[in-house]
Design a protein around this motif. Structure first.
Motif, PDB file in Angstrom:
ATOM      1  N   PHE A 153       0.889  -1.083  -0.041  1.00 52.05           N
ATOM      2  CA  PHE A 153       0.096   0.063  -0.033  1.00 52.05           C
ATOM      3  C   PHE A 153       0.893   1.231  -0.009  1.00 52.05           C
ATOM      4  O   PHE A 153       0.151   2.220   0.120  1.00 52.05           O
ATOM      5  CB  PHE A 153      -0.800  -0.058   1.221  1.00 52.05           C
ATOM      6  CG  PHE A 153      -2.056  -1.005   1.442  1.00 52.05           C
ATOM      7  CD1 PHE A 153      -3.060  -0.875   0.516  1.00 52.05           C
ATOM      8  CD2 PHE A 153      -1.860  -2.349   1.913  1.00 52.05           C
ATOM      9  CE1 PHE A 153      -4.267  -1.878   0.345  1.00 52.05           C
ATOM     10  CE2 PHE A 153      -2.751  -3.377   2.048  1.00 52.05           C
ATOM     11  CZ  PHE A 153      -3.962  -3.016   1.088  1.00 52.05           C
ATOM     12  N   ASP A 154       2.142   1.107  -0.045  1.00 54.68           N
ATOM     13  CA  ASP A 154       3.105   2.251  -0.105  1.00 54.68           C
ATOM     14  C   ASP A 154       2.795   3.412  -1.043  1.00 54.68           C
ATOM     15  O   ASP A 154       3.108   4.608  -0.769  1.00 54.68           O
ATOM     16  CB  ASP A 154       4.502   1.655   0.007  1.00 54.68           C
ATOM     17  CG  ASP A 154       4.917   0.963   1.120  1.00 54.68           C
ATOM     18  OD1 ASP A 154       4.246   1.011   2.174  1.00 54.68           O
ATOM     19  OD2 ASP A 154       6.197   0.638   1.216  1.00 54.68           O
ATOM     20  N   LEU A 155       2.591   2.837  -2.097  1.00 53.45           N
ATOM     21  CA  LEU A 155       2.311   3.948  -3.138  1.00 53.45           C
ATOM     22  C   LEU A 155       0.619   4.655  -3.524  1.00 53.45           C
ATOM     23  O   LEU A 155       0.259   5.073  -4.359  1.00 53.45           O
ATOM     24  CB  LEU A 155       2.756   3.788  -4.596  1.00 53.45           C
ATOM     25  CG  LEU A 155       4.383   3.146  -4.628  1.00 53.45           C
ATOM     26  CD1 LEU A 155       4.902   3.014  -5.894  1.00 53.45           C
ATOM     27  CD2 LEU A 155       5.222   4.417  -3.927  1.00 53.45           C
ATOM     28  N   LEU A 156      -0.072   3.974  -2.660  1.00 55.83           N
ATOM     29  CA  LEU A 156      -1.322   4.399  -2.602  1.00 55.83           C
ATOM     30  C   LEU A 156      -1.630   5.847  -2.685  1.00 55.83           C
ATOM     31  O   LEU A 156      -2.561   6.410  -3.255  1.00 55.83           O
ATOM     32  CB  LEU A 156      -2.370   3.685  -1.505  1.00 55.83           C
ATOM     33  CG  LEU A 156      -3.735   3.930  -1.557  1.00 55.83           C
ATOM     34  CD1 LEU A 156      -4.202   3.224  -2.978  1.00 55.83           C
ATOM     35  CD2 LEU A 156      -4.481   3.243  -0.457  1.00 55.83           C
ATOM     36  N   PHE A 157      -0.940   6.660  -1.738  1.00 55.92           N
ATOM     37  CA  PHE A 157      -1.092   8.058  -1.896  1.00 55.92           C
ATOM     38  C   PHE A 157      -0.665   8.886  -3.100  1.00 55.92           C
ATOM     39  O   PHE A 157      -1.319   9.745  -3.504  1.00 55.92           O
ATOM     40  CB  PHE A 157      -0.139   8.692  -0.788  1.00 55.92           C
ATOM     41  CG  PHE A 157       1.306   8.882  -0.979  1.00 55.92           C
ATOM     42  CD1 PHE A 157       1.912   9.977  -1.522  1.00 55.92           C
ATOM     43  CD2 PHE A 157       2.137   7.673  -0.940  1.00 55.92           C
ATOM     44  CE1 PHE A 157       3.254   9.895  -1.772  1.00 55.92           C
ATOM     45  CE2 PHE A 157       3.508   7.924  -1.226  1.00 55.92           C
ATOM     46  CZ  PHE A 157       4.081   9.035  -1.733  1.00 55.92           C
ATOM     47  N   VAL A 158       0.298   8.188  -3.967  1.00 55.56           N
ATOM     48  CA  VAL A 158       0.519   8.404  -5.287  1.00 55.56           C
ATOM     49  C   VAL A 158      -0.540   8.432  -6.317  1.00 55.56           C
ATOM     50  O   VAL A 158      -0.870   9.410  -7.153  1.00 55.56           O
ATOM     51  CB  VAL A 158       1.668   7.800  -5.957  1.00 55.56           C
ATOM     52  CG1 VAL A 158       1.975   8.264  -7.424  1.00 55.56           C
ATOM     53  CG2 VAL A 158       2.937   7.744  -5.093  1.00 55.56           C
ATOM     54  N   VAL A 159      -1.636   7.195  -6.092  1.00 51.60           N
ATOM     55  CA  VAL A 159      -2.802   7.309  -7.066  1.00 51.60           C
ATOM     56  C   VAL A 159      -3.609   8.420  -6.465  1.00 51.60           C
ATOM     57  O   VAL A 159      -4.172   9.136  -7.518  1.00 51.60           O
ATOM     58  CB  VAL A 159      -3.459   5.780  -6.678  1.00 51.60           C
ATOM     59  CG1 VAL A 159      -4.824   5.832  -7.360  1.00 51.60           C
ATOM     60  CG2 VAL A 159      -2.375   4.750  -7.178  1.00 51.60           C
ATOM     61  N   VAL A 160      -3.708   8.743  -5.446  1.00 51.85           N
ATOM     62  CA  VAL A 160      -4.636   9.745  -4.661  1.00 51.85           C
ATOM     63  C   VAL A 160      -4.272  11.192  -5.365  1.00 51.85           C
ATOM     64  O   VAL A 160      -4.988  11.896  -5.899  1.00 51.85           O
ATOM     65  CB  VAL A 160      -4.955   9.779  -3.117  1.00 51.85           C
ATOM     66  CG1 VAL A 160      -5.792  11.049  -2.763  1.00 51.85           C
ATOM     67  CG2 VAL A 160      -5.464   8.327  -2.890  1.00 51.85           C
ATOM     68  N   ALA A 161      -2.683  11.464  -5.310  1.00 52.80           N
ATOM     69  CA  ALA A 161      -2.292  12.758  -5.788  1.00 52.80           C
ATOM     70  C   ALA A 161      -2.368  12.882  -7.234  1.00 52.80           C
ATOM     71  O   ALA A 161      -2.829  14.054  -7.622  1.00 52.80           O
ATOM     72  CB  ALA A 161      -0.771  12.959  -5.176  1.00 52.80           C
ATOM     73  N   ALA A 162      -2.451  11.837  -7.937  1.00 53.51           N
ATOM     74  CA  ALA A 162      -2.528  11.948  -9.373  1.00 53.51           C
ATOM     75  C   ALA A 162      -3.873  12.115  -9.614  1.00 53.51           C
ATOM     76  O   ALA A 162      -4.030  12.953 -10.796  1.00 53.51           O
ATOM     77  CB  ALA A 162      -1.773  10.688 -10.012  1.00 53.51           C
ATOM     78  N   SER A 163      -4.744  11.563  -9.168  1.00 58.96           N
ATOM     79  CA  SER A 163      -6.014  11.971  -9.405  1.00 58.96           C
ATOM     80  C   SER A 163      -6.505  13.158  -9.279  1.00 58.96           C
ATOM     81  O   SER A 163      -7.034  13.953  -9.806  1.00 58.96           O
ATOM     82  CB  SER A 163      -7.003  10.743  -8.715  1.00 58.96           C
ATOM     83  OG  SER A 163      -6.601   9.812  -9.188  1.00 58.96           O
TER      84      SER A 163
END
Length: 443
Positions: free
Chosen positions: A70-80
């Protein structure tokens, strides 16, 4: 009328795919109740959201979830969130100026810059279509057992869907795409019921932490996520399709209409974010947690889902969602292609011809890659398509910002300072990431 396979094909550009013919085709009366006005605006956001959950996104989300949990989940949110900001500028341009992004570029720049921007936009559309061809073919292979080359050839016949809708209303296209989006979302909801996520790890993954990008390979995957999420064709597409709404009243009415359109866009893109987060979450729970961190391919994920989860339905719903994701581009890709062609070159061709040209070209590299590398080439080709999109993105963001801040065409509805500052910040970050990517490829 031309005649192909017994189908009477139009010889001129036809709705619902041709921007100039559907402009103002959906009335939004000023006297309509608020709920009715909102309902009439719902649609363009869904067409745009489809591009944010295509097979290219799947590849990067699976790689992120299986490799880093789950470490890169925040990247998905930021990109969205970045996508929501840029799409808000695109729809503002279309509604306030009456120009789509391609038309605004033609007005702002000279002949050679416009030809260069047109060529880059076409490359981005082609890269997107290659990803859709590979995704659709892979879904056919997984669900029906056909070889990849056969699935690739079968994707050529999706143009029949375009032909079948000639002369239909734009709302019908929006309804079909909405159904495909709902199918994808429902499939992944079922997947998460089958593979419940670790709530604590999920919550931790949502907390931004740039230190996680220092993990080996994490920054490259992050760039892939950004490239797969914020897509140049969607900026051209959105600035055009919002003009299907005919807003009655003066400037105040238009200002309210922009707010409603932003709501439609934000909700749709948040849905796309949830789908991408669900793909990453599924990969983290099914693969990373079970000791399979090297699962990066969509076909590999499909094969392992049932054995790891113990549920045959897991792979089935995964395949159905993948097929729906691939087919959705039949509509959005055609419309984006028409927007670019009409906007930059003032050139109109029948929408079925546009679809045939784009899909025929996209099939060539897809088939070549499969014959040269075998099925294992699908993953690298999907990643390459997202790299191409990322490289093209700054060349769409720059004219978008310049156009939406130009009071000569925007008037009082020019973009505000917070949105502009945020957009320039994204431009700088994405350009720097692309530069790092190019340098790393040659060093």
């Amino acid at each position: 009328m031309a005649n192909v396979l017994g189908l009477k094909l139009p010889e001129t550009a036809t709705a619902p795919f041709c921007p100039s013919e559907v402009e103002g085709s959906i009335a939004v009366p000023q006297t309509a109740p608020p709920t009715s006005r909102l309902a009439r605006f719902v649609g363009p956001g869904l067409l745009v959201a489809v591009g944010y959950m295509d097979p290219g996104n799947w590849a990067t989300d699976i790689a992120a979830g299986s490799g880093y949990g789950f470490d890169l989940l925040f990247v998905v949110v930021a990109a969205s969130l970045a996508a929501i900001l840029l799409q808000s500028l695109a729809l503002r341009l279309g509604m306030a100026s009456g120009l789509d992004l391609a038309q605004a570029c033609r007005r702002r720049y000279g002949r050679l810059p416009n030809l260069a921007l047109w060529a880059m936009a076409e490359i981005a559309i082609l890269a997107t279509d290659v990803a859709e061809v590979l995704g659709g073919a892979l879904a056919i292979k997984l669900l029906l057992g056909l070889p990849m080359w056969a699935g690739i050839l079968l994707t050529a016949f999706d143009m029949l869907l375009v032909v079948g809708l000639k002369g239909r209303g734009f709302r019908q296209v929006e309804a079909i795409v909405g159904g495909l989006v709902a199918t994808i979302a429902l499939c992944f909801l079922i997947e998460l019921i089958i593979v419940p996520p670790d709530g604590r790890a999920l919550a931790a993954g949502l907390v931004p932490d740039l230190g996680r990008l220092a993990q080996p390979g994490a920054l490259a995957v992050t760039i892939g996520i950004v490239g797969a999420t914020v897509m140049p064709p969607n900026l051209y597409l959105h600035s055009s399709i919002v003009q299907t709404r005919r807003v009655e009243g003066g400037r105040d009415s238009l200002r309210k209409a922009i707010r409603i359109a932003n709501l439609d866009s934000a909700v749709s893109l948040l849905l796309a974010m949830l789908v991408n987060a669900a793909i990453l979450t599924l990969a983290a729970g099914a693969f990373h947690a079970s000791g399979h961190p090297q699962v990066t391919g969509i076909d590999e994920a499909y094969r392992l889902l049932s054995p790891i989860t113990g549920a045959k339905a897991a792979a089935l719903f995964f395949g159905i969602a993948l097929f729906a994701s691939g087919q959705s581009s039949t509509f959005t890709g055609t419309i984006a292609g028409q927007v670019v062609l009409e906007g930059f070159l003032k050139l109109k061709i029948p929408c079925w011809q546009r679809r045939v040209i784009t899909r025929s070209i996209a099939i060539v590299p897809a088939l070549a890659g499969i014959f040269w590398f075998g099925d294992r080439g699908v993953g690298p080709m999907l990643v390459l398509s997202q790299i191409l999109l990322s490289l093209q993105l700054p060349f769409a963001i720059w004219p978008l910002i310049r156009s939406t801040t130009d009071k000569g065409i925007m008037g009082e509805l020019a973009a505000g300072a917070p949105a502009v500052i945020g957009a320039w910040g994204l431009f700088a970050i994405i350009s720097a990431a692309n530069l790092w990517l190019v340098v790393s490829l040659f060093t």
